[in-house]
Structures are given as structure tokens and as C-alpha cells.
Design a protein around this motif. Sequence first.
Motif, PDB file in Angstrom:
ATOM      1  N   THR A 109       0.902  -1.056  -0.323  1.00 44.10           N
ATOM      2  CA  THR A 109      -0.243   0.053  -0.050  1.00 44.10           C
ATOM      3  C   THR A 109       0.380   1.195  -0.478  1.00 44.10           C
ATOM      4  OG1 THR A 109      -0.262   0.523   2.383  1.00 44.10           O
ATOM      5  CG2 THR A 109      -1.773  -0.830   0.993  1.00 44.10           C
ATOM      6  N   GLN A 136      -5.573   6.548  -0.861  1.00 46.32           N
ATOM      7  CA  GLN A 136      -5.649   4.833   0.385  1.00 46.32           C
ATOM      8  C   GLN A 136      -5.432   5.761   2.010  1.00 46.32           C
ATOM      9  OE1 GLN A 136      -5.698   0.937  -0.321  1.00 46.32           O
ATOM     10  NE2 GLN A 136      -3.734   1.184  -1.038  1.00 46.32           N
ATOM     11  N   ASP A 139      -4.085   1.633   7.408  1.00 46.33           N
ATOM     12  CA  ASP A 139      -5.055   0.836   8.853  1.00 46.33           C
ATOM     13  C   ASP A 139      -5.273   1.535   9.352  1.00 46.33           C
ATOM     14  OD1 ASP A 139      -6.151  -2.201   9.481  1.00 46.33           O
ATOM     15  OD2 ASP A 139      -4.589  -2.903   8.150  1.00 46.33           O
ATOM     16  N   TYR A 166     -12.480   3.767   4.277  1.00 36.51           N
ATOM     17  CA  TYR A 166     -12.002   3.279   5.255  1.00 36.51           C
ATOM     18  C   TYR A 166     -13.469   2.711   6.048  1.00 36.51           C
ATOM     19  CZ  TYR A 166      -8.709   0.478   8.468  1.00 36.51           C
ATOM     20  OH  TYR A 166      -8.903  -0.798   9.235  1.00 36.51           O
ATOM     21  N   LYS A 167     -14.396   0.976   5.572  1.00 37.62           N
ATOM     22  CA  LYS A 167     -14.812   0.753   6.576  1.00 37.62           C
ATOM     23  C   LYS A 167     -16.234   1.199   6.312  1.00 37.62           C
ATOM     24  CE  LYS A 167     -14.063  -2.435   9.877  1.00 37.62           C
ATOM     25  NZ  LYS A 167     -12.850  -2.776  10.780  1.00 37.62           N
ATOM     26  N   GLN A 254     -12.283   7.024 -10.639  1.00 43.88           N
ATOM     27  CA  GLN A 254     -12.479   4.764 -10.030  1.00 43.88           C
ATOM     28  C   GLN A 254     -12.163   4.834 -11.371  1.00 43.88           C
ATOM     29  OE1 GLN A 254     -11.971   3.299  -7.427  1.00 43.88           O
ATOM     30  NE2 GLN A 254     -11.767   1.845  -8.963  1.00 43.88           N
ATOM     31  N   GLN A 258      -9.390   1.937 -13.013  1.00 44.35           N
ATOM     32  CA  GLN A 258      -9.687   0.463 -13.239  1.00 44.35           C
ATOM     33  C   GLN A 258      -9.247  -0.151 -14.699  1.00 44.35           C
ATOM     34  OE1 GLN A 258     -14.102   0.769 -12.648  1.00 44.35           O
ATOM     35  NE2 GLN A 258     -13.482  -0.346 -10.356  1.00 44.35           N
ATOM     36  N   ILE A 274      -5.159  -1.742  -3.604  1.00 43.67           N
ATOM     37  CA  ILE A 274      -6.082  -1.226  -2.473  1.00 43.67           C
ATOM     38  C   ILE A 274      -6.560  -2.185  -1.628  1.00 43.67           C
ATOM     39  CG2 ILE A 274      -8.049  -0.076  -2.289  1.00 43.67           C
ATOM     40  CD1 ILE A 274      -5.905   1.235  -3.800  1.00 43.67           C
ATOM     41  N   ASN A 275      -6.203  -1.721  -0.397  1.00 41.45           N
ATOM     42  CA  ASN A 275      -6.953  -3.102   0.618  1.00 41.45           C
ATOM     43  C   ASN A 275      -7.767  -2.953   0.685  1.00 41.45           C
ATOM     44  OD1 ASN A 275      -7.722  -3.368   3.427  1.00 41.45           O
ATOM     45  ND2 ASN A 275      -5.429  -2.862   4.614  1.00 41.45           N
ATOM     46  N   ASP A 276      -8.900  -4.152   0.733  1.00 43.16           N
ATOM     47  CA  ASP A 276     -10.283  -4.416   0.661  1.00 43.16           C
ATOM     48  C   ASP A 276     -11.031  -4.314   1.755  1.00 43.16           C
ATOM     49  OD1 ASP A 276      -9.406  -5.508   2.822  1.00 43.16           O
ATOM     50  OD2 ASP A 276      -9.197  -7.672   2.215  1.00 43.16           O
ATOM     51  N   LYS A 277     -10.545  -3.318   3.213  1.00 50.13           N
ATOM     52  CA  LYS A 277     -10.874  -2.226   3.755  1.00 50.13           C
ATOM     53  C   LYS A 277     -10.842  -0.387   3.234  1.00 50.13           C
ATOM     54  CE  LYS A 277      -8.858  -4.835   7.613  1.00 50.13           C
ATOM     55  NZ  LYS A 277      -7.701  -4.399   9.178  1.00 50.13           N
ATOM     56  N   THR A 279     -11.062   2.219   0.224  1.00 45.78           N
ATOM     57  CA  THR A 279     -11.305   3.263  -1.543  1.00 45.78           C
ATOM     58  C   THR A 279     -10.189   4.257  -1.846  1.00 45.78           C
ATOM     59  OG1 THR A 279     -12.874   4.758  -0.504  1.00 45.78           O
ATOM     60  CG2 THR A 279     -13.597   2.418  -1.252  1.00 45.78           C
TER      61      THR A 279
END
Length: 361
Positions: A109, A136, A139, A166-167, A254, A258, A274-277, A279
Motif C-alpha cells: 500500500t 488510500q 489501516d 475506510y470501512k 475510479q 480500473q 488497495i486494501n479491501d477495507k 477505497t
Amino acid sequence: MKIDFANLQYQYQLYKIEIDEAIQSVLDKSNYIMGEEITQLENSLQKFTGAKHAITCSSGTDALLLAMMALDIKPGDEIITTPFTFIATAETIALMGAVPVFVDIDEKTYNIDTSKIEEKITSNTKAIVPVSLYGQPSDMDVIQSIADKHNLKVIIDGAQSFGSRYKGKTDSNLGDISTTSFFPAKPLGCFGDGGAVFTNDDALASKMKSLRVHGQSKRYHHKYIGMGGRLDTLQAAVLNVKLAHYKKDLALRQEVAQKYTEVFQEKGLILPFINDKATSAWAQYSVRVKYRNELQAKLKEAGIPTAVHYPVPLHLQECFEYLGYKAGDFPVAEIVSQEIMSLPMNPYVSEYEIQYISENL
């Protein structure tokens, strides 16, 4: 072919009528400092981010200073942050007389490696400043748990990440104080310098509002040593227009990211992760390459601009020699700084341009 890196002129032309009218309205009223557009913008920023308080200021750098001043950072205090970021992150720590304590970055990241934070905490540590690099968030679950365990404050440097999540929460609504920048090339940019701080803490919000106007409690009565840190009304007027279109622009960013990722899959590049938690607001689309200087030169010949964010980690900058770091101290940051390269990134990069960039790469 000539590709525009940030395409600011194109964006201006898209919203030209609205922006010109908003600027003219300020000119007609001639209320250039703390005009009504400031309040309108702050209310809209609060609604957009979900943060209880949004306080505009003169730049992303001053946003960091306001946050540290509000948290009473003192000379000798230690603040943990990343060496792989724009200098303002650590520069503001040093300006407060505090000590930047660097932690290496995650190789995927490029944000601070949360597994290495706790070992750097001492009795002098007062805060952690994670940077939402390239758009991004870090965490934050791990960082916040470390901060809670050690009674530390968290200031988010979100200069590149306004609108990221984030989440499910915007990164303007995390930590004790979150900051952002409205520098023209940022995802949400004004026509000069600008920034904002965000917090859900009423006392911190009240203090930062005072600090940005020289610590005033009322006119010519000063409760704190503060700064001249206001956003001017003309910039607020521009941002009011652009914020109304920002969700659409974020979605377009975005899509561009992509499309880049799709065409680069087989190019042998290290692509953004990109962390799955989270965007990303996609302030940059940065890839890692070998022979970067030669590649940049050839891309330039083809009309493709590139940039390097950032070529020298902060622990190796001349201004931070006094901290005593040396080459090899943060090996991930050092190797990434030698390989990272940012490609044209804005909401309006076309499929044709992406294909052209891909073919030349």
C-alpha cells in the motif's frame, strides 16, 4: 499526442459558468475574508464527510499545524509517521519543535507499516500521523488500537485522499483530527492554496477555529498563540462549485484507475494495491518500474507526462540530517522511492489516452 497530467483547464471549462458566477458573486460583495461562502463550504464538507466539524484553512500544511497546535504538541515530543510522503507531514512536526520518528512503509500500500509502529513508542511519544498516500487510508483499526492502548493522539494526513473511505467511513471522519489539502492538483482542488481540518471533538474544533485567526476569542482578544490560517472567500466559492460535482469526479477517477489496471495487467509493472477495507480517491496512479529515468525520458518524447512521488524519502533529506538516520534504515521506503512513477491521473483521462500510454510503456 500530448496528454495533460492533471487536466485542470479541462475541468475548469466543464464548470466554467458556475465557477465564474461564484467568483463574481464574491467580487460583487467584496467580502474576501471569512465571507458567507466559507460557512457554506464548511457545512457542505461536514455533510459530505460525516464529520461533526469541518474547519477550512489556508493550506494542507497549515491544517497539519493547526491539528498539532490544538493537541498541544510541545518541543521534544515525539510523533510517529512515515518517511515516504510529502515533506509537509514531517516538516510541520519539526516546526512545532517536536521530533519526527519514522516507521517504514508497507510494500503493497506504501502507507505506514502498522506492524512496526509499537516498537517506536517511548515515554515521549504523543501522536501518530498516518498518511493516506496516493488517496488510500492507512489501516486505521490497527493504528487506532495502538493509539488507544498507549494513550496517543491520531492526526490523519489526508492531503491526497479527500473522499476516500475506510470501512465505510470517510477518512475525514477518523482519528482525533483529520486534515486535507485543496491544492489545485489534489482530487478536490481550489485555484490556489487551501485546506481543512475535521474532528468530532467540540473542544478541539473550537480551539482550531480560534487558532486559525491568531488565537482570537473575539476581535483583538487572544486566548492562544495562533496563526493567520484562514481560507480566503474566493477559494471557498470555487470549492463550493467543485464539491457539488465531486462524487461524480471521484467515480470517474475510479473508472480511470480500473482501466489503467486492466490494460497494465500483463506489462510486468507493480500496480497499485488497495486494501479491501478501503477505497482510494486516486490522487495518483503510481506504478513501480525499473530504469525509471530512461523510461520517463522516452514517455516524455511520446507526449506522456509522468511524476515521481517521491524520489527521496524524508529520512535521507538534508533538512532531517540532524535526526541521525542513514541509508538502509527504512529499506522498503528506499526501494519504492527508486522505482515509483506516477502516470497522468484525473477524472478525464480517456480510454484512447490510457491505451496510448499502455502501448508506449
